[in-house]
Design a protein around this motif. Structure first.
Motif, PDB file in Angstrom:
ATOM      1  N   ALA A   1       0.830  -1.204   0.000  1.00 62.80           N
ATOM      2  CA  ALA A   1       0.000   0.000   0.000  1.00 62.80           C
ATOM      3  C   ALA A   1       0.863   1.252   0.000  1.00 62.80           C
ATOM      4  N   ALA A   2       0.255   2.367  -0.380  1.00 66.71           N
ATOM      5  CA  ALA A   2       1.003   3.624  -0.458  1.00 66.71           C
ATOM      6  C   ALA A   2       1.506   4.079   0.901  1.00 66.71           C
ATOM      7  N   ASP A   3       0.761   3.730   1.993  1.00 63.73           N
ATOM      8  CA  ASP A   3       1.141   4.189   3.334  1.00 63.73           C
ATOM      9  C   ASP A   3       1.928   3.134   4.107  1.00 63.73           C
ATOM     10  N   THR A   4       2.527   2.180   3.430  1.00 64.21           N
ATOM     11  CA  THR A   4       3.331   1.155   4.099  1.00 64.21           C
ATOM     12  C   THR A   4       4.498   1.806   4.842  1.00 64.21           C
ATOM     13  N   PRO A   5       4.680   1.493   6.124  1.00 64.73           N
ATOM     14  CA  PRO A   5       5.798   2.074   6.893  1.00 64.73           C
ATOM     15  C   PRO A   5       7.143   1.719   6.263  1.00 64.73           C
ATOM     16  N   THR A   6       8.074   2.634   6.345  1.00 65.29           N
ATOM     17  CA  THR A   6       9.384   2.390   5.745  1.00 65.29           C
ATOM     18  C   THR A   6      10.091   1.201   6.389  1.00 65.29           C
ATOM     19  N   ALA A   7       9.800   0.947   7.691  1.00 62.81           N
ATOM     20  CA  ALA A   7      10.444  -0.175   8.369  1.00 62.81           C
ATOM     21  C   ALA A   7      10.076  -1.499   7.735  1.00 62.81           C
ATOM     22  N   ASN A   8       8.892  -1.573   7.140  1.00 66.02           N
ATOM     23  CA  ASN A   8       8.463  -2.825   6.523  1.00 66.02           C
ATOM     24  C   ASN A   8       9.352  -3.218   5.334  1.00 66.02           C
ATOM     25  N   PHE A   9       9.896  -2.226   4.658  1.00 64.59           N
ATOM     26  CA  PHE A   9      10.776  -2.520   3.524  1.00 64.59           C
ATOM     27  C   PHE A   9      12.083  -3.145   4.016  1.00 64.59           C
ATOM     28  N   VAL A  10      12.538  -2.694   5.216  1.00 66.72           N
ATOM     29  CA  VAL A  10      13.732  -3.298   5.809  1.00 66.72           C
ATOM     30  C   VAL A  10      13.444  -4.750   6.185  1.00 66.72           C
ATOM     31  N   LYS A  11      12.283  -5.000   6.775  1.00 66.01           N
ATOM     32  CA  LYS A  11      11.922  -6.345   7.204  1.00 66.01           C
ATOM     33  C   LYS A  11      11.828  -7.301   6.004  1.00 66.01           C
ATOM     34  N   LEU A  12      11.233  -6.818   4.906  1.00 69.52           N
ATOM     35  CA  LEU A  12      11.144  -7.655   3.707  1.00 69.52           C
ATOM     36  C   LEU A  12      12.533  -7.986   3.164  1.00 69.52           C
ATOM     37  N   THR A  13      13.397  -6.998   3.191  1.00 65.73           N
ATOM     38  CA  THR A  13      14.751  -7.204   2.673  1.00 65.73           C
ATOM     39  C   THR A  13      15.536  -8.164   3.553  1.00 65.73           C
ATOM     40  N   GLU A  14      15.392  -8.047   4.890  1.00 64.97           N
ATOM     41  CA  GLU A  14      16.074  -8.953   5.800  1.00 64.97           C
ATOM     42  C   GLU A  14      15.537 -10.370   5.667  1.00 64.97           C
ATOM     43  N   ASP A  15      14.219 -10.502   5.510  1.00 63.89           N
ATOM     44  CA  ASP A  15      13.626 -11.822   5.336  1.00 63.89           C
ATOM     45  C   ASP A  15      14.148 -12.481   4.059  1.00 63.89           C
ATOM     46  N   HIS A  16      14.286 -11.687   3.005  1.00 61.17           N
ATOM     47  CA  HIS A  16      14.821 -12.188   1.733  1.00 61.17           C
ATOM     48  C   HIS A  16      16.280 -12.609   1.895  1.00 61.17           C
ATOM     49  N   ARG A  17      17.048 -11.833   2.655  1.00 63.18           N
ATOM     50  CA  ARG A  17      18.461 -12.155   2.879  1.00 63.18           C
ATOM     51  C   ARG A  17      18.603 -13.487   3.613  1.00 63.18           C
ATOM     52  N   ARG A  18      17.764 -13.648   4.658  1.00 59.32           N
ATOM     53  CA  ARG A  18      17.847 -14.884   5.443  1.00 59.32           C
ATOM     54  C   ARG A  18      17.451 -16.100   4.601  1.00 59.32           C
ATOM     55  N   ASP A  19      16.449 -15.922   3.757  1.00 55.27           N
ATOM     56  CA  ASP A  19      16.022 -17.033   2.898  1.00 55.27           C
ATOM     57  C   ASP A  19      17.147 -17.449   1.962  1.00 55.27           C
ATOM     58  N   ARG A  20      17.845 -16.494   1.394  1.00 57.12           N
ATOM     59  CA  ARG A  20      18.969 -16.807   0.506  1.00 57.12           C
ATOM     60  C   ARG A  20      20.089 -17.513   1.279  1.00 57.12           C
ATOM     61  N   GLN A  21      20.326 -17.030   2.518  1.00 57.29           N
ATOM     62  CA  GLN A  21      21.384 -17.636   3.322  1.00 57.29           C
ATOM     63  C   GLN A  21      21.080 -19.093   3.663  1.00 57.29           C
ATOM     64  N   ARG A  22      19.809 -19.348   3.974  1.00 60.81           N
ATOM     65  CA  ARG A  22      19.423 -20.733   4.275  1.00 60.81           C
ATOM     66  C   ARG A  22      19.638 -21.632   3.061  1.00 60.81           C
ATOM     67  N   ARG A  23      19.299 -21.137   1.902  1.00 59.05           N
ATOM     68  CA  ARG A  23      19.487 -21.920   0.679  1.00 59.05           C
ATOM     69  C   ARG A  23      20.969 -22.147   0.391  1.00 59.05           C
ATOM     70  N   LEU A  24      21.785 -21.122   0.660  1.00 59.36           N
ATOM     71  CA  LEU A  24      23.228 -21.278   0.461  1.00 59.36           C
ATOM     72  C   LEU A  24      23.792 -22.314   1.425  1.00 59.36           C
ATOM     73  N   ASP A  25      23.319 -22.274   2.695  1.00 58.27           N
ATOM     74  CA  ASP A  25      23.790 -23.244   3.677  1.00 58.27           C
ATOM     75  C   ASP A  25      23.402 -24.663   3.290  1.00 58.27           C
ATOM     76  N   ALA A  26      22.285 -24.778   2.532  1.00 63.42           N
ATOM     77  CA  ALA A  26      21.827 -26.096   2.101  1.00 63.42           C
ATOM     78  C   ALA A  26      22.529 -26.548   0.826  1.00 63.42           C
ATOM     79  N   GLY A  27      23.429 -25.701   0.296  1.00 61.77           N
ATOM     80  CA  GLY A  27      24.190 -26.079  -0.893  1.00 61.77           C
ATOM     81  C   GLY A  27      23.663 -25.513  -2.199  1.00 61.77           C
ATOM     82  N   ASP A  28      22.651 -24.636  -2.138  1.00 62.18           N
ATOM     83  CA  ASP A  28      22.095 -24.035  -3.355  1.00 62.18           C
ATOM     84  C   ASP A  28      22.894 -22.776  -3.708  1.00 62.18           C
TER      85      ASP A  28
END
Length: 790
Positions: A736-763
């Motif tokens: 939404a247009a009024d999404t808090p800026t902190a939410n963009f940080v949370k989405l980015t961190e969640d994406h980072r962790r997901d990539r890290q888990r996949r890397l740890d699994a050998g992907d």
């Protein structure tokens, strides 16, 4: 006495020696003179000038053309040629850029047989030039005359590479097809020049043309190409910046050394009269009206072919005219199109529009019918009314021809023929390039072998060496035989066979121009001043629907060139830029042990002070928090997860770029919708993302910055932020247009962790590696008017 007797013989001997020396010297002199005479005898004598093979023409007993009926054909001339003085004096317009353009005119009769002459004389040469030394870049020479022959209906510009004409020019050259060779001296003002055409096949100079100056032969006879023989050849004059007298006879300005009839007294059996222009009660001025990229200019070309008496009056014709006049053609401008070539010649008088201005004045006075294929102007009511005012007289019939919708089958067949010709031409060009490369390689290899053979020959003393050379020669002969070109066979694909319209190298109207006017496109009506409105392809009602649907579809996809970011965007963007810098600074402090210690001390002091103000005791905090165990979406403060550590502590360059892009894409899509305020166009498509990115954020957008090639891969990276609508292709914001800026940080961190888990699994495909300095994409518009494509 004895001494005197002894000296006498000595003196006699000396005298005898002197006599012998004299005799020998005389003999040597005689031998030298004989040697010189022998050398003189051995020198090749200068070739005698060939005897004139042209003979006096016999008396003509056959019926002749009527006196005064032969002359130039004003209807078969470029618009800048002004025949006057009974059509015997040709004057060319030279206002503005017209001084750089050639003017051409054909005679009204063509030669089929016999031997005849015409004469030309430069009466005046205009000396005006471009200001500020720009003239050096114009076509050279400034003053030029060409006199020759051409086929009916062929190009009016002799010497333009066409195989339908030949000519002598005032620079001393003979031009035929793509061949241009020096055959004589230059001629200038006041020189009386005669073109002799000999079509008597059995005569010594049969099927040749010659040039005479002041009655004397100026060039050797030049053969007429085979492809021109057997067809009526029309005398033709081309000139630039001069006034030329044209004399068809019967009395020559400078008689030739032999009797020769002039064209004005030709036998009727030897000539063919040019067809008269189509008899029309009024001159027709046709305004084709069509849609961009839907066969408009192919229709115009077909219309001109079907109506040879129509002249085209357009910018594309002026550009073509300039090219045939030798004006150097630079690369098209950024807004170049079929409708407006937008070519800048580097000559102020060619680039200031003076050519078109003068032609618009001259055209209504010429007594000809015209086609005015101005695609954009003919779609706008205001422009149509303005153009019609130039043709206000009753002698003009103003016709609008609408070509919208589905064309007839004949047109589709024509388009497919053009596409096939384009493919064949491309295939031939590719084959020529390939052959050239092969020949270059073979020449280099042959030179190498020759050098090697020469080296061996110097060393070889046996007969076997000669046999090797012979074997190499035989190999070369075999290679030469194998180089016979194969016939090129091209076909249209099934997809191409289904096409109704073809794509051209240039768009019909530049996107930046189209964006500003397409919403005002309309169909012409008689109320605007047309005498007739013809719907060529489909009836009026269907054409109106086609136009309405096209405008609506264009509205959904056309970029808005004049869109400006609103005030709300500016405020949000400023706030985001500030907080983003604070976060990056905070991460840097956390990573530095010394600064982290200071940061934690300040944090503890701040908490203690806050507790004292409330009269509470400082609560003991759990400092051994494992950030990886936290639910990112449950974090209250992204700058402090509870132990002073920011949620973005482990962000790398790639994470910061994805964070910024998440926010920017969301802000851009919502701001576009709000600033444009058009219910029919809530968003835009992939092709315009770079443009609006540049417009709003003043920076380029490129897929290469994310190390991806396809836009779908980019969307996959940000699938939590943006999506592509399946039906329209519009980009849609997931937040939404009024999404808090902190939410963009949370989405980015969640994406980072997901990539890290996949890397740890050998992907290993989960790893991201963005270029730190991504190359800038090429611009597609003028500076300051948009960005580059992704």
């Amino acid at each position: 006495m004895a001494d005197q007797k002894a000296e006498a013989p000595k003196e006699e001997v000396k005298e005898e020696v002197k006599e012998e020396v004299k005799e020998e010297a005389g003999e040597e002199k005689a031998d030298a003179e004989m040697g010189e005479e022998a050398k003189e005898a051995e020198k090749p004598k200068e070739p005698e000038k060939p005897k004139e093979l042209e003979e006096d023409a016999p008396a003509e007993s056959r019926p002749k053309v009527s006196l005064g009926s032969v002359g130039v054909n004003p209807a078969d001339a470029t618009l800048n040629v002004m025949p006057t003085m009974g059509n015997r004096l040709l004057m060319t317009l030279s206002e503005g850029g017209l001084q750089h353009l050639l003017g051409g005119v054909r005679a009204n009769v063509g030669l089929k047989s016999g031997r005849y002459m015409i004469e030309v004389k430069i009466v005046e040469a205009h000396g005006q030039k471009e200001a500020n030394n720009h003239d050096a870049r114009g076509p050279q020479p400034r003053n030029l005359v060409r006199v020759g022959l051409s086929l009916a209906g062929s190009s009016l510009f002799l010497g333009d590479g066409s195989s339908c004409s030949l000519a002598f020019d005032s620079e001393g050259f003979f031009v035929s097809g793509k061949s241009r060779k020096k055959v004589g001296a230059k001629f200038a003002r006041d020189a009386k020049v005669a073109l002799l055409v000999n079509l008597n096949a059995g005569a010594p100079n049969g099927n040749t043309v010659s040039l005479f100056r002041e009655g004397a032969r100026a060039t050797e006879p030049q053969p007429i190409p085979e492809e021109l023989l057997g067809k009526p050849l029309f005398p033709h004059v081309v000139c630039r910046n001069v006034s030329v007298e044209v004399n068809f006879g019967p009395t020559p300005l400078a008689p030739l050394p032999f009797k020769c009839a002039m064209l004005a007294e030709a036998a009727k059996a030897d000539i063919e009269v040019a067809p008269k222009p189509v008899a029309r009660p009024t001159k027709e001025i046709v305004f084709p009206v069509g849609l961009p990229e839907q066969g408009y200019f192919d229709f115009v070309d077909l219309l001109l072919e079907q109506n040879p008496d129509y002249e085209e009056l357009s910018d594309r014709k002026i550009a073509e005219w300039a090219g045939k006049s030798g004006v150097a053609k630079p690369s098209p401008g950024v807004n170049a199109s079929m409708d407006k070539p937008d070519i800048k010649f580097g000559l102020p008088l060619m680039d200031d529009g003076s050519v078109k201005r003068v032609l618009n004045h001259v055209a209504p006075l010429s007594g000809r019918s015209f086609v005015v294929p101005e695609l954009r102007s003919n779609l706008l009511e205001r422009n149509r009314k303005a153009n019609l005012k130039r043709w206000a007289g009753p002698e003009f019939k103003k016709i609008a021809v609408v070509v919208m919708g589905q064309p007839p089958a004949e047109f589709k067949q024509r388009v497919q023929g053009l596409m096939l010709a384009e493919k064949r031409s491309a295939a031939e060009a590719e084959r020529k390039k390939k052959l050239h490369d092969e020949q270059r390689k073979k020449a280099a290899e042959a030179a190498r072998k020759k050098a090697e053979a020469a080296r061996k020959a110097r060393l070889a003393k046996k007969a076997g060496a000669e046999e090797e050379v012979k074997e190499e020669e035989e190999e070369k002969e075999d290679e030469a035989k194998a180089e016979e070109p194969e016939e090129i066979v091209v076909e249209l694909t099934e997809e191409e066979k289904e096409l109704t319209f073809r794509k051209t190298p240039l768009c019909d109207i530049a996107e930046s121009v189209l964006a500003k006017c397409y919403a005002n496109f309309s169909l012409p009506t008689k109320e605007e001043g047309f005498d007739e409105v013809v719907f060529k392809w489909q009836p009026e009602a269907e054409a109106a629907k086609v136009l309405k649907d096209w405008i609506f579809a264009k509205k959904l996809t056309q970029r808005v060139e004049d869109l400006k970011p609103g005030k709300e965007f500016q405020e949000v963007w400023t706030a985001w830029t500030k907080i983003l810098q604070e976060w990056k600074k905070l991460q840097g402090m956390w990573k530095d042990p010394a600064q982290r210690k200071t940061l934690l001390a300040k944090r503890a002091e701040a908490k203690k002070k806050a507790a004292e103000e409330k009269g509470e005791e400082v609560a003991e905090e759990k400092m051994d928090i494992d950030a990886e165990d936290l639910d990112v979406f449950g974090v209250e403060d992204v700058a402090d997860i509870g132990n002073g550590e920011p949620l973005f502590a482990k962000f790398a360059f790639e994470d910061w770029l994805l964070l910024s892009t998440r926010f920017e894409i969301t802000l851009l899509l919502h701001s576009f919708k709000r600033d444009l305020d058009d219910a029919d166009r809530p968003s835009f498509t992939e092709k315009d993302l770079a443009f609006y990115y540049q417009r709003y954020f003043k920076k380029a957008f490129s897929l290469r910055a994310f190390n991806v090639e396809q836009f779908s891969d980019f969307v996959e990276l940000l699938k939590d932020t943006v999506a592509v609508a399946g039906s329209t292709g519009f980009l849609e914001a997931s937040l939404a247009a009024d999404t808090p800026t902190a939410n963009f940080v949370k989405l980015t961190e969640d994406h980072r962790r997901d990539r890290q888990r996949r890397l740890d699994a050998g992907d290993e495909t989960a790893a991201l590696k963005f270029p730190r300095n991504a190359p800038q994409p090429p611009k597609t518009g003028p500076p300051g008017r948009g960005g580059a494509p992704a």
